[in-house]
Design an enzyme around this catalytic site. Structure first.
Site, PDB file in Angstrom:
ATOM      1  N   THR A  39       0.861  -1.187   0.000  1.00 36.95           N
ATOM      2  CA  THR A  39       0.000   0.000   0.000  1.00 36.95           C
ATOM      3  C   THR A  39       0.894   1.232   0.000  1.00 36.95           C
ATOM      4  OG1 THR A  39      -1.619  -1.237   1.272  1.00 36.95           O
ATOM      5  CG2 THR A  39      -1.863   1.156   1.256  1.00 36.95           C
ATOM      6  N   CYS A  51      -2.440  -1.667   9.275  1.00 38.26           N
ATOM      7  CA  CYS A  51      -2.918  -1.050   8.024  1.00 38.26           C
ATOM      8  C   CYS A  51      -3.741   0.219   8.226  1.00 38.26           C
ATOM      9  CB  CYS A  51      -3.718  -2.078   7.227  1.00 38.26           C
ATOM     10  SG  CYS A  51      -2.647  -3.298   6.444  1.00 38.26           S
ATOM     11  N   LYS A 102      -2.104   3.512   9.902  1.00 38.71           N
ATOM     12  CA  LYS A 102      -1.010   4.134   9.130  1.00 38.71           C
ATOM     13  C   LYS A 102      -1.477   4.519   7.731  1.00 38.71           C
ATOM     14  CE  LYS A 102       0.689   0.372   6.525  1.00 38.71           C
ATOM     15  NZ  LYS A 102       0.731   0.301   5.098  1.00 38.71           N
TER      16      LYS A 102
HETATM   17  N1  LIG Z   1      -1.193  -7.246   6.551  1.00 33.12           N
HETATM   18  C1  LIG Z   1      -2.283  -7.076   5.832  1.00 33.12           C
HETATM   19  O1  LIG Z   1      -3.370  -7.574   6.158  1.00 33.12           O
HETATM   20  C2  LIG Z   1      -2.236  -6.239   4.561  1.00 33.12           C
HETATM   21  C3  LIG Z   1      -3.390  -6.185   3.742  1.00 33.12           C
HETATM   22  C4  LIG Z   1      -3.333  -5.438   2.587  1.00 33.12           C
HETATM   23  C5  LIG Z   1      -2.200  -4.713   2.260  1.00 33.12           C
HETATM   24  N2  LIG Z   1      -1.111  -4.767   3.095  1.00 33.12           N
HETATM   25  C6  LIG Z   1       0.075  -4.001   2.700  1.00 33.12           C
HETATM   26  O2  LIG Z   1       1.064  -4.942   2.322  1.00 33.12           O
HETATM   27  C7  LIG Z   1       2.363  -4.464   2.689  1.00 33.12           C
HETATM   28  C8  LIG Z   1       3.038  -5.480   3.592  1.00 33.12           C
HETATM   29  O3  LIG Z   1       2.282  -5.598   4.798  1.00 33.12           O
HETATM   30  P1  LIG Z   1       2.610  -6.699   5.895  1.00 33.12           P
HETATM   31  O4  LIG Z   1       1.595  -6.567   6.950  1.00 33.12           O
HETATM   32  O5  LIG Z   1       2.817  -8.016   5.208  1.00 33.12           O
HETATM   33  O6  LIG Z   1       4.030  -6.149   6.398  1.00 33.12           O
HETATM   34  P2  LIG Z   1       5.132  -6.923   7.268  1.00 33.12           P
HETATM   35  O7  LIG Z   1       5.982  -5.836   7.828  1.00 33.12           O
HETATM   36  O8  LIG Z   1       4.471  -7.926   8.138  1.00 33.12           O
HETATM   37  O9  LIG Z   1       5.956  -7.762   6.185  1.00 33.12           O
HETATM   38  C9  LIG Z   1       6.812  -7.137   5.263  1.00 33.12           C
HETATM   39  C10 LIG Z   1       7.934  -8.121   4.898  1.00 33.12           C
HETATM   40  O10 LIG Z   1       8.772  -7.504   3.916  1.00 33.12           O
HETATM   41  C11 LIG Z   1      10.112  -7.889   4.170  1.00 33.12           C
HETATM   42  N3  LIG Z   1      11.040  -6.914   3.543  1.00 33.12           N
HETATM   43  C12 LIG Z   1      11.257  -5.638   3.933  1.00 33.12           C
HETATM   44  N4  LIG Z   1      12.157  -5.071   3.097  1.00 33.12           N
HETATM   45  C13 LIG Z   1      12.499  -5.984   2.172  1.00 33.12           C
HETATM   46  C14 LIG Z   1      13.377  -5.979   1.040  1.00 33.12           C
HETATM   47  N5  LIG Z   1      14.041  -4.875   0.711  1.00 33.12           N
HETATM   48  N6  LIG Z   1      13.489  -7.100   0.317  1.00 33.12           N
HETATM   49  C15 LIG Z   1      12.781  -8.204   0.644  1.00 33.12           C
HETATM   50  N7  LIG Z   1      11.928  -8.282   1.691  1.00 33.12           N
HETATM   51  C16 LIG Z   1      11.789  -7.178   2.452  1.00 33.12           C
HETATM   52  C17 LIG Z   1      10.190  -7.898   5.687  1.00 33.12           C
HETATM   53  O11 LIG Z   1      11.277  -8.679   6.121  1.00 33.12           O
HETATM   54  C18 LIG Z   1       8.839  -8.495   6.058  1.00 33.12           C
HETATM   55  O12 LIG Z   1       8.924  -9.908   6.118  1.00 33.12           O
HETATM   56  C19 LIG Z   1       2.137  -3.102   3.350  1.00 33.12           C
HETATM   57  O13 LIG Z   1       2.265  -2.112   2.385  1.00 33.12           O
HETATM   58  C20 LIG Z   1       0.688  -3.199   3.829  1.00 33.12           C
HETATM   59  O14 LIG Z   1       0.101  -1.922   3.962  1.00 33.12           O
HETATM   60  C21 LIG Z   1      -1.105  -5.543   4.212  1.00 33.12           C
END
Ligand SMILES: NC(=O)c1ccc[n+]([C@@H]2O[C@H](COP(=O)([O-])OP(=O)(O)OC[C@H]3O[C@@H](n4cnc5c(N)ncnc54)[C@H](O)[C@@H]3O)[C@@H](O)[C@H]2O)c1
Length: 354
Positions: free
Chosen positions: A66, A209, A212
């Site tokens: 996002t 989510c 933020k």
């Molecule tokens: N969690 C949800 O339910 C959800 C739903 C829809 C959208 N999103 C969006 O999806 C995105 C991820 O959310 P999340 O909750 O999974 O976050 P999170 O922080 O749980 O997971 C992110 C992952 O990315 C990895 N990462 C970070 N930098 C990296 C890099 N340079 N190379 C490779 N891996 C890397 C981290 O190690 C971590 O495992 C966000 O933008 C969030 O807003 C999340």
């Protein structure tokens, strides 16, 4: 994870191993920047920079994170600038709508797919990737340009956050006037245009989510010179945060002070079926009560380890019964079904007085 992993799904931290891939999804975190409202894009930027040397001709990079509107175009420009002339790489944005706690189900059966693309070829590749979902579930597919795809996600989350804060604002008025906010929600929810979902008054939204995302959206609107268009989101946020203070004040009032008082809290995760405690209202309330001198005993079916990492000084109980023993007040703050099914009359024997 075992049953989902076969020879078609592998994991690596070595970017060189992605060189053969036709499609690359970027799903890294976009948390709130420390000390600011805006999203921290360093992880997205780092992911793109790390993959750039390994992208082959014809590859498609697909953003799922996002992000603030305009990010996709900035990344597309960067990819074009850095990749060699004979390597043609496209970028698409395909926002993610899964709900935590239902991630696998929602991934396999999404209620819609949004494909933000700049050409037909990218759309065709994404339609192929999602072929099973599109044909099996007749999932609606919305094909958009890049900014629309980015905005769909934050607009959806802003709407959901607004709906929750709306009913919580109504609950503030109901408490003053003696009205019943649940009945009110039932009654207005019968109107199809309003709907009953997301109209439960409570401790408000949290997690990694909604909070933020509405802050990052407001910050982006400010950068675009449109701060007033989203000024209402600051109020949505304020109503939401007020719920946490309200619970702390309610406990203070009920117990005639907080110092030394024994408080049991059921729930630490920001929502049931998850161990995620990011910006969890339950944990924020537990922490505030603890910092105000209360003896807080907390229990959550899944989120104890993650809660203990963030707030090691709280007392973590081994079971509901342990948490409730001799409590002067019990707060049910995460809607786990196992908490909803508890019988208050049986548990009454455990607490200090019922
Ligand atoms: N969690 C949800 O339910 C959800 C739903 C829809 C959208 N999103 C969006 O999806 C995105 C991820 O959310 P999340 O909750 O999974 O976050 P999170 O922080 O749980 O997971 C992110 C992952 O990315 C990895 N990462 C970070 N930098 C990296 C890099 N340079 N190379 C490779 N891996 C890397 C981290 O190690 C971590 O495992 C966000 O933008 C969030 O807003 C999340």
């Amino acid at each position: 994870m075992g049953k989902h992993v076969d020879d078609r799904l592998t994991f690596t931290t070595d970017f060189a191993e992605i060189a053969d891939a036709d499609v690359h999804f970027i799903c890294v975190g976009t948390p709130q920047q420390p000390g600011a409202m805006a999203a921290d894009l360093t992880y997205v930027d780092a992911a793109v920079d790390s993959m750039l040397p390994f992208l082959k001709d014809g590859a498609l990079v697909v953003g799922k994170s996002t992000v603030p509107v305009g990010t996709a175009q900035r990344l597309a420009d960067r990819i074009n600038e850095i990749t060699p002339r004979d390597v043609d790489v496209d970028l698409a944005w395909n926002p993610e709508f899964l709900r935590e706690g239902f991630a696998v189900h929602d991934t396999l059966h999404p209620d819609r797919l949004v494909l933000g693309v700049t050409n037909d070829r990218s759309e065709q590749i994404l339609r192929e990737v999602y072929q099973a979902t599109i044909s099996g579930d007749s999932t609606p597919v919305e094909v958009t340009n890049l900014p629309t795809a980015e905005l769909v996600k934050v607009a959806a989350n802003s709407f959901l956050a607004t709906k929750i804060s709306f009913i919580n604002a109504m609950s503030e008025i109901c408490e003053i006037t003696g009205a019943d906010v649940t009945k009110l929600a039932d009654a207005i929810g019968h109107d199809d245009r309003i709907g009953r979902k997301f109209l439960n008054a409570g401790v408000g939204f949290g997690g990694g989510c909604l909070p933020k995302d509405i802050r990052a959206f407001s910050a982006r609107a400010g950068e675009l010179g449109a701060a007033s268009s989203l000024a209402f989101l600051a109020e949505v946020d304020a109503i939401n945060l007020r719920r946490r203070e309200h619970v702390v004040e309610m406990v203070r009032r009920e117990l005639d002070g907080l110092a030394g008082r024994r408080v049991a809290i059921l729930g630490a995760a920001f929502k049931p079926n998850s161990d995620d405690v990011r910006d969890s209202p339950a944990l924020a309330i537990a922490g505030q009560l603890h910092l105000s001198g209360a003896q807080v005993s907390i229990y959550d079916p899944k989120a104890m380890p993650s809660a203990a990492q963030i707030f090691p000084t709280l007392s973590y109980a081994d079971s509901v019964e342990d948490a409730l023993r001799d409590a002067e007040i019990v707060l049910h703050l995460t809607e786990w079904s196992e908490f909803r099914e508890l019988d208050p009359t049986t548990l009454g024997d455990l607490v200090a007085s019922s």
